[in-house]
Write an enzyme that holds these catalytic residues in place. Structure first.
Site, mmCIF file in Angstrom:
data_model
loop_
_atom_site.group_PDB
_atom_site.id
_atom_site.type_symbol
_atom_site.label_atom_id
_atom_site.label_comp_id
_atom_site.label_asym_id
_atom_site.label_seq_id
_atom_site.Cartn_x
_atom_site.Cartn_y
_atom_site.Cartn_z
ATOM 1 C CE1 TYR A 1 34.105 42.255 45.114
ATOM 2 C CE2 TYR A 1 32.814 43.761 46.534
ATOM 3 C CZ TYR A 1 33.323 43.141 45.215
ATOM 4 O OH TYR A 1 33.017 43.956 44.023
ATOM 5 C CE LYS B 1 35.959 44.687 44.094
ATOM 6 N NZ LYS B 1 36.621 44.750 42.456
HETATM 7 N N1 NAD Z 1 28.519 44.163 39.363
HETATM 8 C C1 NAD Z 1 28.488 45.196 40.535
HETATM 9 O O1 NAD Z 1 27.409 45.523 40.820
HETATM 10 C C2 NAD Z 1 29.801 45.589 40.909
HETATM 11 C C3 NAD Z 1 29.838 46.696 41.976
HETATM 12 C C4 NAD Z 1 31.253 46.882 42.443
HETATM 13 C C5 NAD Z 1 32.194 46.479 41.775
HETATM 14 N N2 NAD Z 1 32.253 45.334 40.939
HETATM 15 C C6 NAD Z 1 33.630 44.985 40.452
HETATM 16 O O2 NAD Z 1 33.550 45.058 38.894
HETATM 17 C C7 NAD Z 1 34.244 43.925 38.416
HETATM 18 C C8 NAD Z 1 33.439 43.428 37.519
HETATM 19 O O3 NAD Z 1 32.307 43.136 37.839
HETATM 20 P P1 NAD Z 1 31.057 42.297 37.178
HETATM 21 O O4 NAD Z 1 29.819 42.177 37.886
HETATM 22 O O5 NAD Z 1 31.069 42.517 35.590
HETATM 23 O O6 NAD Z 1 31.435 40.511 37.314
HETATM 24 P P2 NAD Z 1 31.332 39.429 36.438
HETATM 25 O O7 NAD Z 1 30.965 38.120 37.440
HETATM 26 O O8 NAD Z 1 30.021 39.592 35.562
HETATM 27 O O9 NAD Z 1 32.511 39.197 35.268
HETATM 28 C C9 NAD Z 1 33.848 38.847 36.083
HETATM 29 C C10 NAD Z 1 34.693 38.143 34.999
HETATM 30 O O10 NAD Z 1 35.950 37.979 35.624
HETATM 31 C C11 NAD Z 1 36.402 36.619 34.988
HETATM 32 N N3 NAD Z 1 37.026 36.071 36.133
HETATM 33 C C12 NAD Z 1 36.963 35.179 37.387
HETATM 34 N N4 NAD Z 1 38.220 34.925 37.831
HETATM 35 C C13 NAD Z 1 38.979 35.389 37.097
HETATM 36 C C14 NAD Z 1 40.553 35.211 37.074
HETATM 37 N N5 NAD Z 1 40.878 34.511 38.117
HETATM 38 N N6 NAD Z 1 41.183 35.780 36.129
HETATM 39 C C15 NAD Z 1 40.760 36.322 35.105
HETATM 40 N N7 NAD Z 1 39.390 36.605 34.930
HETATM 41 C C16 NAD Z 1 38.353 35.999 35.870
HETATM 42 C C17 NAD Z 1 34.825 35.962 35.047
HETATM 43 O O11 NAD Z 1 35.159 34.951 34.272
HETATM 44 C C18 NAD Z 1 33.986 36.935 34.664
HETATM 45 O O12 NAD Z 1 33.913 37.063 32.991
HETATM 46 C C19 NAD Z 1 34.554 43.140 39.529
HETATM 47 O O13 NAD Z 1 35.915 43.482 40.095
HETATM 48 C C20 NAD Z 1 33.708 43.530 40.711
HETATM 49 O O14 NAD Z 1 33.974 43.107 42.064
HETATM 50 C C21 NAD Z 1 30.861 45.146 40.371
#
Ligand code: NAD
Length: 250
Positions: free
Chosen positions: A155, A159
């Site tokens: 990851y 990223k």
């Molecule tokens: N939540 C955090 O603390 C956090 C921190 C840093 C970065 N992020 C990044 O933010 C983004 C969103 O995170 P989140 O926490 O809302 O995640 P989440 O798991 O709640 O949502 C991710 C969504 O992506 C969809 N998904 C999965 N595989 C897919 C694919 N192949 N094609 C299209 N859609 C797909 C899932 O169905 C889900 O609805 C991600 O890129 C994550 O890495 C999140």
């Protein structure tokens, strides 16, 4: 501050839930026409349906961002629904954590694929339309984990790669009126994070390490994405905004 987003078309990948769904709603509240896209057609339809029920313009277009044909179809279907895609947010992403010495190849490949290949495929598909219109915004969702989190070599690498991608594409796309930026969130309270088995322990540890003493909400990320996607940010490109409450290290 008027963000100048009214009437723009915003497409957010992985927006069936979490940060993506919140970002889709935030764009809708600014008057954008919104494309909600997710690999899960049910959550995409439910999120778009809630926006429409609240009086916004939104469509759901399912897409697996790691699949070339699916990503191409997403952009075609979005352009045919709304005439153009002005803003692309490459948000789809997930974790498959594990210490590297025991990490299965599949965990490496799938995380690299969704974050890097997915962003590549969606950006490549959206660029011709943006270049022809001489206007566009691409915002890539990176992460604080670029500084290195144990158990997240896959990851963290993906990223961090996204930040190189953002800088390179910003150099290519600028003369077409397109800006490309990244947002790197820290710990954000989403359904996905809250469903982790060790969530409470993670939450306590994260609060203790956070200079501001609390954890971020999806709106902290979506507000930043909206600003970067707006006319107000026309002179900002190739940069990464950290939305971490001041925490950078693991
Ligand atoms: N939540 C955090 O603390 C956090 C921190 C840093 C970065 N992020 C990044 O933010 C983004 C969103 O995170 P989140 O926490 O809302 O995640 P989440 O798991 O709640 O949502 C991710 C969504 O992506 C969809 N998904 C999965 N595989 C897919 C694919 N192949 N094609 C299209 N859609 C797909 C899932 O169905 C889900 O609805 C991600 O890129 C994550 O890495 C999140």
């Amino acid at each position: 501050m008027d963000l100048g987003l009214d009437g723009k078309v915003a497409l957010v990948t992985g927006s069936g839930r979490g940060i993506g769904a919140d970002t889709a709603r935030a764009f809708a509240q600014e008057g954008c026409r919104v494309v909600v896209s997710d690999i899960d057609p049910d959550t995409a339809a439910a999120t778009a349906g809630r926006l429409v029920a609240d009086g916004h313009e939104a469509v759901a277009i399912p897409c697996d961002v790691t699949d070339e044909a699916s990503a191409a179809h997403l952009i075609e279907a979005a352009e045919s629904a709304f005439g153009a895609v002005d803003i692309l947010v490459n948000n789809a992403g997930y974790l498959k954590d594990g210490y590297l010495a025991k990490m299965p190849l599949a965990a490496w490949e799938s995380v690299i694929d969704i974050i890097l290949k997915g962003t590549f495929l969606c950006s490549r598909a959206v660029l011709p339309g943006m270049m022809a219109r001489k206007n566009g915004r691409i915002v890539n969702i990176s992460s604080r984990s670029i500084f290195g989190n144990p158990g997240q070599a896959n990851y963290s690498a993906a990223k961090a790669g996204l930040i190189g991608f953002t800088r390179a594409l910003s150099q290519e796309a600028g003369r077409f009126g397109i800006t490309v930026n990244a947002v790197a969130p820290g710990f954000i309270m989403t359904e996905g994070i809250q469903s982790l088995p060790h969530f409470e322990r993670l939450r306590e540890a994260a609060i203790a390490k956070n200079p501001v003493g609390f954890l971020g909400e999806p709106r902290d990320v979506s507000d930043t994405v909206l600003f970067l996607a707006s006319e107000r940010a026309r002179y900002i490109s190739g940069t990464t905004v950290f939305v971490t409450g001041g925490r950078y290290s693991s």
